[in-house]
Enzyme design. Structure first.
Site, PDB file in Angstrom:
ATOM      1  N   GLY A   1       0.838  -1.192   0.000  1.00 13.07           N
ATOM      2  CA  GLY A   1       0.000   0.000   0.000  1.00 13.07           C
ATOM      3  C   GLY A   1       0.873   1.241   0.000  1.00 13.07           C
ATOM      4  CG  LEU A   2      -0.776   4.820  -1.820  1.00 14.37           C
ATOM      5  CD1 LEU A   2      -1.855   5.904  -1.800  1.00 14.37           C
ATOM      6  CD2 LEU A   2       0.214   5.070  -2.954  1.00 14.37           C
TER       7      LEU A   2
ATOM      8  N   GLY B   1       2.209   5.636   4.361  1.00 14.77           N
ATOM      9  CA  GLY B   1       1.223   6.226   5.264  1.00 14.77           C
ATOM     10  C   GLY B   1      -0.122   5.518   5.271  1.00 14.77           C
TER      11      GLY B   1
ATOM     12  N   GLY C   1      -0.648   2.602   6.440  1.00 14.85           N
ATOM     13  CA  GLY C   1      -0.784   1.923   7.729  1.00 14.85           C
ATOM     14  C   GLY C   1      -0.111   0.557   7.806  1.00 14.85           C
ATOM     15  CE  LYS C   2       3.640  -0.029   3.082  1.00 11.24           C
ATOM     16  NZ  LYS C   2       3.122   1.358   2.939  1.00 11.24           N
TER      17      LYS C   2
ATOM     18  CB  SER D   1       5.725  -4.262  -2.660  1.00 17.51           C
ATOM     19  OG  SER D   1       4.723  -4.358  -1.683  1.00 17.51           O
TER      20      SER D   1
END
Ligand code: ADP
Length: 202
Positions: free
Chosen positions: A35-36, A38, A40-41, A109
């Site tokens: 995911g982008l 920020g 929340g990963k 990724s």
């Protein structure tokens, strides 16, 4: 990358994945968060790791910044380097999963084909792709590391979502909308999935 070695054989090591799973109460698996910046990963990885650890699981986080300090410090953010970054991480995650751990990977990724290649390293079912999704505007608003602000000023070239592409997963095992779920609910969703698929069975 083509292999430079020849005359290499694969050695069986006497322990099977089933032996490890029986002892641990869970299979080895890779939980691939994408995911982008920020979205929340890292936050979700930390919360999920804490919950799994509490349950007595063998769990480990591979995190973007940490890997770039060591194993991948020779790599930048060009498309080729991003590809190599993800290739190495996929291989390391696979080894950890072979060792019986639940591995949480926390990397933007951005390219579909790189994530798909990481998937091919694992047995079907042992690679769980999770799209950590919040609108770009929300990620930019959060800007936990101040990177969007820098990217908007042109201080960071090739920044995903601003000046470099992000290719969302087409068929992720799970999608987590972090603008709608709390951190706790997000982790809960992952744990439910692991139980449902019998990756976690204790
Ligand atoms: P990433 O690792 O994807 O770059 P981070 O986890 O570092 O993102 O930052 C995400 C930010 O969003 C954190 O400040 C976190 O507290 C906040 N946040 C708000 N809601 C959520 C949620 N449901 N899940 C994860 N993070 C959330």
């Amino acid at each position: 990358m083509n292999s430079k070695s020849t005359n290499i054989t694969w050695h069986e090591t006497g322990l099977t994945p089933e032996d490890r799973a029986k002892r641990n109460g869970h299979r080895g698996a890779v939980i691939w968060l994408t995911g982008l910046s920020g979205s929340g990963k890292s936050t979700i990885a930390v919360e999920t790791q804490a919950r799994l650890f509490e349950m007595g699981c063998q769990v480990y986080i591979l995190d973007g910044d940490n890997i770039r300090h060591g194993l991948n410090k020779d790599l930048g953010f060009s498309p080729e380097d991003r590809e190599e970054n993800i290739r190495r991480i996929g291989e390391v995650a696979k080894l950890f999963a072979d060792a019986g751990l639940i591995v949480l990977t926390s990397f933007i990724s951005p390219y579909r084909k790189d994530r798909d290649r990481a998937r091919t390293l694992l047995n079907p079912g042992d690679f769980v792709e999770i799209y950590v999704n919040a609108p770009l505007s929300v990620c930019e608003e959060r800007d936990p590391k101040g990177l969007y602000q820098k990217a908007r000023k042109g201080e960071i070239p090739e920044f995903t979502g601003i000046s470099a592409p992000y290719e969302p997963p087409l068929k992720p095992e799970l999608e987590i909308r972090t603008d709608r779920l709390s951190v706790e609910e997000s982790a809960e969703k992952i744990l439910d999935y692991l139980k449902q698929k019998r990756i976690l069975f204790k």
